[in-house]
Scaffold this active site. Structure first.
Site, PDB file in Angstrom:
ATOM      1  N   LYS A 119       0.849  -1.206   0.000  1.00 31.00           N
ATOM      2  CA  LYS A 119       0.000   0.000   0.000  1.00 31.00           C
ATOM      3  C   LYS A 119       0.877   1.247   0.000  1.00 31.00           C
ATOM      4  O   LYS A 119       0.617   2.212  -0.716  1.00 31.00           O
ATOM      5  CB  LYS A 119      -0.933   0.004   1.226  1.00 31.00           C
ATOM      6  CG  LYS A 119      -1.999  -1.078   1.204  1.00 31.00           C
ATOM      7  CD  LYS A 119      -2.842  -1.070   2.492  1.00 31.00           C
ATOM      8  CE  LYS A 119      -3.880  -2.181   2.473  1.00 31.00           C
ATOM      9  NZ  LYS A 119      -4.681  -2.272   3.698  1.00 31.00           N
ATOM     10  N   GLN A 172      -4.920  -1.852   9.693  1.00 24.12           N
ATOM     11  CA  GLN A 172      -4.737  -3.155   9.063  1.00 24.12           C
ATOM     12  C   GLN A 172      -5.268  -4.266   9.979  1.00 24.12           C
ATOM     13  O   GLN A 172      -4.992  -4.284  11.182  1.00 24.12           O
ATOM     14  CB  GLN A 172      -3.238  -3.374   8.756  1.00 24.12           C
ATOM     15  CG  GLN A 172      -2.942  -4.596   7.910  1.00 24.12           C
ATOM     16  CD  GLN A 172      -3.516  -4.499   6.492  1.00 24.12           C
ATOM     17  OE1 GLN A 172      -3.689  -3.410   5.955  1.00 24.12           O
ATOM     18  NE2 GLN A 172      -3.823  -5.632   5.884  1.00 24.12           N
ATOM     19  N   ASP A 222     -11.357   2.461   4.105  1.00 24.76           N
ATOM     20  CA  ASP A 222     -11.540   1.008   4.035  1.00 24.76           C
ATOM     21  C   ASP A 222     -13.024   0.627   4.065  1.00 24.76           C
ATOM     22  O   ASP A 222     -13.369  -0.532   3.844  1.00 24.76           O
ATOM     23  CB  ASP A 222     -10.851   0.349   5.237  1.00 24.76           C
ATOM     24  CG  ASP A 222      -9.613  -0.441   4.849  1.00 24.76           C
ATOM     25  OD1 ASP A 222      -9.469  -0.768   3.659  1.00 24.76           O
ATOM     26  OD2 ASP A 222      -8.813  -0.737   5.747  1.00 24.76           O
TER      27      ASP A 222
HETATM   28  N1  GUN Z   1      -6.773  -7.265   6.110  1.00 13.93           N
HETATM   29  C1  GUN Z   1      -7.063  -8.024   5.043  1.00 13.93           C
HETATM   30  N2  GUN Z   1      -7.625  -7.255   4.072  1.00 13.93           N
HETATM   31  C2  GUN Z   1      -7.675  -5.998   4.548  1.00 13.93           C
HETATM   32  C3  GUN Z   1      -8.140  -4.757   4.005  1.00 13.93           C
HETATM   33  O1  GUN Z   1      -8.633  -4.663   2.889  1.00 13.93           O
HETATM   34  N3  GUN Z   1      -8.018  -3.683   4.835  1.00 13.93           N
HETATM   35  C4  GUN Z   1      -7.493  -3.772   6.066  1.00 13.93           C
HETATM   36  N4  GUN Z   1      -7.431  -2.672   6.797  1.00 13.93           N
HETATM   37  N5  GUN Z   1      -7.055  -4.909   6.603  1.00 13.93           N
HETATM   38  C5  GUN Z   1      -7.145  -6.010   5.832  1.00 13.93           C
END
Ligand code: GUN
Length: 294
Positions: A53, A97, A120
Site C-alpha cells: 500500500k 490493518q 476502508d
Molecule cells: N486485512 C485483510 N484485508 C484488509 C483490508 O482490505 N483492509 C485492512 N485494513 N485490513 C485487511
C-alpha cells in the site's frame, strides 16, 4: 476458446495514471492527499500488504504515513492515536490493518475511525449507508470487483446471478451489498464455503466471487460456461521450480476454469493490485471533497 484474463496490473496502471493527474491538480491547490495506516504487531502477511500500500501510494504521488506499532500496544493508546489522525486536516484517509492482536476489540477500533476518512469502508456507518444504497465508502475489495467489471465492459448486471463463496465482513457481505443494489440489479447468493452441495450453487453463477484461501478450491466442474470469475484467494504452495521454493496461487483452478469462463481474475496480478488501487482512489476522493468544500 478460453476466456479473458482480467489483468488487474494493467487496469491498475491505467487507474493509477488517472489518479496521478488528479493528485497533480490537487497539488496546485496546495493539497497533498495523505493516507494514514496503522499496523499493530508482527504478522508477516499484514506487514507485506501494508508495504505494498505504501509503495503504491508513493508511485502515484500520494503521501502516506504508516504507524507501525508494537504487538503489546494497548487499546487505549490505539484509540488515542486514531483520534489524533481523525482531528488532523492534513490526513485524508485512515486504515487500520486487520487482523489486530487479540487484546483489541476490533469492532470498537474500526468504529473509532472517522466515517469521513474511513477509506476502508469498515465503519458501521459506512457499512449501513452502503446497504441502504446511500453514498458511502465501500471496502476496497468490492470496489475492486465493481471497477474491474466496468473496465472490462460489463455494464449491465441485471438478470445476472452472482454467487459469492465467503460471507465475512471484509469480502462477502460488502460485495453482496454492492451487487444487490437496485441500480445494479444482480441477484446475489452468499455461501458458506462448507455449504452442502456448494457445487449446485456455484454452477448457477454468472458472476462468481471466491475468497476461501484454499488453493484450487473452485474446479472446472463447479462453474458454468461463460462465468465471470473473481478470485480473492491468497495461498502459498510449494513449488520446487520457483526460486523461493513456493508460489502464490488463488482459490480457483485458473488453467481449467479459464477454458470454460468468459473471464477470470488471475492470482497474482488480478484483484490484489486493484484492491490497493481502490484504497488510493478513495483517499484522493476525500482530498477532492476537502478541496471542493474549502
Ligand atoms: N486485512 C485483510 N484485508 C484488509 C483490508 O482490505 N483492509 C485492512 N485494513 N485490513 C485487511
Amino acid at each position: 476458446m478460453p476466456g479473458v484474463t482480467l489483468d488487474g496490473r494493467r487496469m491498475s496502471a491505467e487507474i493509477r495514471q488517472e489518479l496521478s493527474l488528479r493528485i497533480t491538480a490537487l497539488s496546485e491547490k496546495d493539497i497533498v492527499p495523505t493516507l494514514a495506516g496503522i499496523i499493530v504487531g508482527d504478522d508477516a502477511g499484514s506487514a507485506s500488504y501494508v508495504r505494498l500500500k505504501e509503495k503504491a501510494a508513493a508511485e502515484v504521488g500520494l503521501r502516506s504515513e504508516m504507524s507501525r506499532l508494537p504487538q503489546d500496544f494497548t487499546q487505549k493508546d490505539l484509540l488515542t492515536r486514531i483520534a489524533d489522525l481523525n482531528d488532523r486536516d492534513d490526513i485524508h484517509g485512515i486504515f487500520v490493518q486487520l487482523p489486530l492482536p487479540k487484546q483489541f476489540d476490533e469492532e470498537r477500533i474500526l468504529a473509532a475511525v472517522s466515517p469521513s476518512k474511513d477509506v476502508d469502508g469498515f465503519h458501521p456507518q459506512n457499512v449501513g449507508r452502503a446497504w441502504l444504497g446511500q453514498e458511502a465508502f465501500v471496502p476496497a475489495t468490492p470496489a475492486a470487483i465493481m471497477e474491474t467489471l466496468r473496465r472490462a465492459g460489463y455494464h449491465d448486471l441485471r438478470n445476472l446471478h452472482a454467487v459469492v463463496v465467503n460471507a465475512d465482513n471484509l469480502v462477502g457481505k460488502p460485495i453482496a451489498s454492492c451487487l444487490c443494489q437496485p441500480n445494479v440489479g444482480a441477484t446475489v447468493t452468499l455461501c458458506d464455503p462448507d455449504a452442502p452441495d456448494l457445487q449446485s450453487l456455484t454452477r448457477q453463477a454468472d458472476i462468481l466471487v471466491v475468497s476461501v484461501n484454499r488453493p484450487g478450491f473452485i474446479t472446472a466442474d463447479m462453474v458454468k460456461d461463460g462465468v465471470i470469475a473473481f478470485d480473492f484467494g491468497s495461498n502459498y504452495v510449494d513449488d520446487s521450480a520457483a526460486t523461493q521454493g513456493y508460489r502464490l496461487v488463488g482459490d480457483i483452478d485458473f488453467a481449467a476454469v479459464i477454458e470454460k469462463a468468459a473471464a477470470v481474475t488471475p492470482v497474482p496480478g488480478g484483484l490484489g493490485p486493484m484492491t490497493i488501487t481502490m484504497l488510493l482512489a478513495h483517499t484522493v476522493a476525500v482530498a477532492e471533497r476537502q478541496s471542493a468544500t474549502g
